[in-house]
Design an enzyme around this catalytic site. Structure first.
Site, mmCIF file in Angstrom:
data_model
loop_
_atom_site.group_PDB
_atom_site.id
_atom_site.type_symbol
_atom_site.label_atom_id
_atom_site.label_comp_id
_atom_site.label_asym_id
_atom_site.label_seq_id
_atom_site.Cartn_x
_atom_site.Cartn_y
_atom_site.Cartn_z
ATOM 1 N N TYR A 1 0.922 -1.265 0.004
ATOM 2 C CA TYR A 1 0.016 0.027 -0.084
ATOM 3 C C TYR A 1 0.662 1.186 0.046
ATOM 4 O O TYR A 1 0.333 2.282 -0.402
ATOM 5 C CB TYR A 1 -0.867 0.070 1.171
ATOM 6 N N LYS B 1 3.610 -15.319 2.894
ATOM 7 C CA LYS B 1 3.480 -16.129 1.459
ATOM 8 C C LYS B 1 4.908 -16.427 1.207
ATOM 9 O O LYS B 1 5.466 -16.159 0.217
ATOM 10 C CB LYS B 1 2.696 -15.395 0.347
ATOM 11 N N ASP C 1 -2.947 -18.157 1.988
ATOM 12 C CA ASP C 1 -4.383 -18.787 1.555
ATOM 13 C C ASP C 1 -4.781 -19.820 2.476
ATOM 14 O O ASP C 1 -5.954 -20.080 2.573
ATOM 15 C CB ASP C 1 -3.772 -19.307 0.106
ATOM 16 N N ASP D 1 -5.262 -6.671 6.074
ATOM 17 C CA ASP D 1 -6.574 -6.082 5.478
ATOM 18 C C ASP D 1 -7.570 -7.353 5.062
ATOM 19 O O ASP D 1 -8.561 -6.992 5.572
ATOM 20 C CB ASP D 1 -6.164 -5.202 4.243
ATOM 21 N N ASP E 1 -11.171 -8.531 7.677
ATOM 22 C CA ASP E 1 -12.342 -8.401 6.945
ATOM 23 C C ASP E 1 -13.270 -9.894 7.345
ATOM 24 O O ASP E 1 -14.283 -9.981 7.440
ATOM 25 C CB ASP E 1 -12.625 -7.809 5.926
#
Length: 357
Positions: free
Chosen positions: A143, A192, A224, A248, A252
């Site tokens: 970001y 990852k 994942d 992020d 959620d």
């Protein structure tokens, strides 16, 4: 009498409505516990764009730096969706996090007993309760990395860069381990590392930090698999440590497991006591001004403000308890179910305040 300064960033959409209810709760506790709060309003997001042409005016940054804590409603809305990226409301949110050095985002995903039926996950998977803390790095990663557009083989292309330095990883890892020490002493690092070089450095650094916390259990999951495990067996998690973009997404997902995104608070912290507190939901412009928005996530965020910036654990716990109690009998439309009283935004705030008194 102790005096505190809070800067209010009410923002867009339902932001002003829900912040008003959190302020009511804070004022009740100030009277009850014998402290005083001075509030300052400042502009962020779409309202700032309309008033000044930019989503984060310099005056807002100064007002936040001068405060002991910052309480935010929400930013964004359809009105500003066509603006260039650097002028959109969300750019103001990223900017204030960076300007205040708020690198650690704490997002608790908690199921309140009365809302257990709202979770899409089966009872036998959730068990009696769910309490997960996502610790998300907030001022680095993709970001904030280099981005741009170019041509590749004559065709338009775009790129965003994920990059972390060792100090950035070390400081967020220490936050996660410190939080875990006060909970169930378990950290799940999510990365990852089987594909991304940035994740390999992330994992190497987390492992080194972990050496200083021999009392805290550490395990690792690829992002994942972590997303799958959150649905399959959420009770295995205590503290989840992860990067900006992964945090992020996973926070959620955790919010939906907990039953409603309208119930979840967050704290964004720096190395000092200054923090920014906000609900994790959006500005919901489609229901703004109708008096139906759920203010409980913002009220719970005010509780986190009391806990982390003011060091008032007792007062923060009283907010948590009041919210849990009010849910037994009253709900805003987003979480309403048969047998409960349907209440407005302001009525919900009043009910919480009555319990706090």
């Amino acid at each position: 009498m102790k005096n505190y300064k809070i800067t209010l960033l009410k923002g867009d959409g339902i932001g002003p409505e829900i912040v008003e209810q959190a302020v009511k709760a804070l004022n009740v506790l100030a009277d009850k516990h014998g402290f005083h709060i001075e509030y300052t309003d400042a502009l962020l997001g779409g309202v700032a764009i309309d008033a000044t042409g930019v989503p984060l005016p310099p005056e807002t940054v100064e007002a936040c730096k001068a405060a002991d804590a910052v309480l935010l409603g929400a930013v964004g809305g359809y009105k500003w969706d066509t603006l260039p990226g650097h002028l959109r409301p969300e750019a103001g949110l990223l900017g204030i996090r960076s300007a205040l050095g708020l690198y650690a985002n704490l997002r608790p995903a908690v199921i309140f007993g009365p809302l257990k039926s709202a979770s899409p996950i089966k009872d036998e998977i959730i068990g009696d309760s769910l309490d997960i803390m996502v610790v998300r790095e907030l001022t680095g990663g993709i970001y904030f990395g280099e981005r741009g557009r170019k041509e590749v083989k004559g065709q338009p292309a775009a790129f965003d860069t994920e990059m972390y330095t060792v100090p950035e990883i070390e400081r967020i890892a220490r936050v996660a381990f410190d939080v875990a020490r006060k909970r169930n002493k378990k950290v799940t690092n999510v990365d990852k590392a089987n594909v991304l070089e940035s994740s390999r450095l992330w994992r190497e650094t987390v492992l080194k930090v972990a050496e200083g916390y021999p009392d805290v259990e550490l395990n690792h999951l690829y992002v994942d698999n972590a997303a799958m495990q959150l649905v399959r067996n959420p009770r295995q998690f205590d503290v989840i440590l992860t990067s900006n973009i992964f945090g992020d997404i996973l926070s959620d997902e955790a919010s939906q497991i907990a039953g409603s995104i309208g119930m979840l608070a967050s704290a964004s912290l720096s190395d000092g006591t200054l923090g920014l507190y906000e609900p994790i939901h959006g500005s919901a412009p489609d229901i703004a001004g109708q008096g139906v928005a759920n203010p409980l996530a913002t009220i719970l965020s005010a509780g986190m403000l009391l806990r982390y910036s003011f060091g008032m654990e007792q007062a923060a716990g009283q907010i948590d308890a009041a919210v849990a109690a009010v849910l037994e009998t009253a709900r805003t439309p987003d979480i309403w179910e048969e047998g409960c009283k349907r209440v407005s935004t302001a009525e919900m705030g009043d009910l919480v305040c009555a319990l706090l008194k």
